[in-house]
Design a protein around this motif. Structure first.
Motif, mmCIF file in Angstrom:
data_model
loop_
_atom_site.group_PDB
_atom_site.id
_atom_site.type_symbol
_atom_site.label_atom_id
_atom_site.label_comp_id
_atom_site.label_asym_id
_atom_site.label_seq_id
_atom_site.Cartn_x
_atom_site.Cartn_y
_atom_site.Cartn_z
ATOM 1 N N VAL A 23 0.584 -1.431 -0.084
ATOM 2 C CA VAL A 23 0.071 0.126 -0.291
ATOM 3 C C VAL A 23 0.852 1.405 0.269
ATOM 4 C CG1 VAL A 23 -1.863 1.400 1.590
ATOM 5 C CG2 VAL A 23 -1.527 -1.175 1.009
ATOM 6 N N ILE A 24 2.041 1.459 1.224
ATOM 7 C CA ILE A 24 2.369 2.105 0.693
ATOM 8 C C ILE A 24 3.665 2.403 -0.586
ATOM 9 C CG2 ILE A 24 4.633 3.387 2.222
ATOM 10 C CD1 ILE A 24 3.499 2.206 4.372
ATOM 11 N N ALA A 25 3.805 1.777 -0.876
ATOM 12 C CA ALA A 25 4.019 1.275 -2.150
ATOM 13 C C ALA A 25 3.675 2.492 -3.385
ATOM 14 C CB ALA A 25 4.999 0.248 -3.007
ATOM 15 N N HIS A 26 2.488 1.561 -3.129
ATOM 16 C CA HIS A 26 1.859 2.094 -4.261
ATOM 17 C C HIS A 26 1.532 3.928 -3.955
ATOM 18 C CE1 HIS A 26 -2.611 2.972 -6.371
ATOM 19 N NE2 HIS A 26 -2.047 1.951 -7.435
ATOM 20 N N PHE A 27 1.525 4.512 -3.185
ATOM 21 C CA PHE A 27 0.987 5.704 -2.714
ATOM 22 C C PHE A 27 2.463 6.538 -3.550
ATOM 23 C CE2 PHE A 27 -0.574 5.403 2.125
ATOM 24 C CZ PHE A 27 -2.139 5.312 1.076
ATOM 25 N N ALA A 28 3.502 5.618 -3.142
ATOM 26 C CA ALA A 28 4.791 6.650 -3.442
ATOM 27 C C ALA A 28 4.520 6.542 -5.401
ATOM 28 C CB ALA A 28 5.890 5.812 -3.473
ATOM 29 N N SER A 29 4.647 4.938 -5.711
ATOM 30 C CA SER A 29 4.562 5.262 -6.859
ATOM 31 C C SER A 29 3.311 5.774 -8.017
ATOM 32 C CB SER A 29 3.677 3.840 -7.114
ATOM 33 O OG SER A 29 2.821 3.615 -7.626
ATOM 34 N N GLU A 30 1.908 6.454 -7.308
ATOM 35 C CA GLU A 30 0.885 7.273 -7.468
ATOM 36 C C GLU A 30 1.658 8.867 -7.296
ATOM 37 O OE1 GLU A 30 -1.394 6.528 -9.705
ATOM 38 O OE2 GLU A 30 -0.809 4.225 -9.919
ATOM 39 N N GLY A 31 2.332 9.411 -6.751
ATOM 40 C CA GLY A 31 3.110 10.709 -6.325
ATOM 41 C C GLY A 31 2.017 11.070 -5.066
ATOM 42 N N GLU A 32 2.049 9.918 -3.809
ATOM 43 C CA GLU A 32 1.290 9.984 -3.271
ATOM 44 C C GLU A 32 1.997 10.027 -1.268
ATOM 45 O OE1 GLU A 32 -3.569 9.053 -4.828
ATOM 46 O OE2 GLU A 32 -2.355 7.426 -3.350
ATOM 47 N N GLU A 33 1.865 10.337 -1.012
ATOM 48 C CA GLU A 33 2.062 10.655 0.340
ATOM 49 C C GLU A 33 1.218 10.661 1.940
ATOM 50 O OE1 GLU A 33 6.130 12.265 2.683
ATOM 51 O OE2 GLU A 33 5.314 13.735 0.241
ATOM 52 N N LEU A 34 1.625 9.684 2.790
ATOM 53 C CA LEU A 34 0.538 9.923 3.971
ATOM 54 C C LEU A 34 1.086 9.904 4.987
ATOM 55 C CD1 LEU A 34 -1.711 8.670 5.216
ATOM 56 C CD2 LEU A 34 -0.712 6.104 5.762
ATOM 57 N N ILE A 35 1.100 10.818 5.918
ATOM 58 C CA ILE A 35 1.730 11.374 7.038
ATOM 59 C C ILE A 35 1.073 11.477 8.082
ATOM 60 C CG2 ILE A 35 3.168 13.672 8.101
ATOM 61 C CD1 ILE A 35 4.149 14.496 5.643
ATOM 62 N N ASN A 36 1.047 10.639 9.340
ATOM 63 C CA ASN A 36 0.000 10.356 10.643
ATOM 64 C C ASN A 36 0.804 11.271 11.378
ATOM 65 O OD1 ASN A 36 -0.958 7.647 9.349
ATOM 66 N ND2 ASN A 36 0.513 7.254 9.775
ATOM 67 N N THR A 37 -0.027 12.060 12.417
ATOM 68 C CA THR A 37 -0.023 13.325 13.227
ATOM 69 C C THR A 37 -1.294 12.419 14.570
ATOM 70 O OG1 THR A 37 -1.854 14.942 12.705
ATOM 71 C CG2 THR A 37 0.645 14.674 11.928
ATOM 72 N N LYS A 38 -1.100 12.935 15.634
ATOM 73 C CA LYS A 38 -2.055 12.914 16.893
ATOM 74 C C LYS A 38 -3.442 13.505 16.291
ATOM 75 C CE LYS A 38 -0.942 17.217 18.653
ATOM 76 N NZ LYS A 38 -1.981 18.295 18.505
ATOM 77 N N ASP A 39 -3.391 14.428 14.871
ATOM 78 C CA ASP A 39 -4.077 14.322 14.875
ATOM 79 C C ASP A 39 -5.571 13.652 14.148
ATOM 80 O OD1 ASP A 39 -4.453 17.469 16.383
ATOM 81 O OD2 ASP A 39 -3.160 18.049 15.392
#
Length: 98
Positions: A23-39
């Motif tokens: 899933v994370i690799a797919h995000f990267a291949s699509e130019g997407e990114e995920l950052i998790n925070t307390k919010d």
């Protein structure tokens, strides 16, 4: 031509990790990114960052990757994969985002 060995499929107790990495690799291949925070999770796609406080969107992405990889899904597998992704230290940010 040298034939490379086929990688062994993940062990059942490690399947959520293999899917999470996909899933994370797919995000990267699509130019997407995920950052998790307390919010919540900040998700970047198509030039826009969006705060996502619910997780159904991530469950759908996990389901899509499972189907693409040919894995049967169940609530437990989706949940374990989601929790693994949300706990990743490399995706976690404390404080303000840049």
């Amino acid at each position: 031509m040298v034939k490379l060995p086929t990688p062994a499929p993940p062990k059942p107790h490690e399947l959520h990790i293999a899917i999470g990495k996909a899933v994370i690799a797919h995000f990267a291949s699509e130019g997407e990114e995920l950052i998790n925070t307390k919010d919540g999770a900040w998700f970047y796609a198509k030039g826009i960052w969006e705060l996502r406080t619910e997780t159904k969107w991530l469950d759908v992405r996990i389901e899509q990757n499972c189907e693409a990889l040919g894995y049967k899904t169940a609530t437990r597998l989706i949940s374990e994969t989601r929790n693994w992704i949300l706990r990743r230290p490399d995706l976690w940010r404390d404080g303000e985002l840049p």
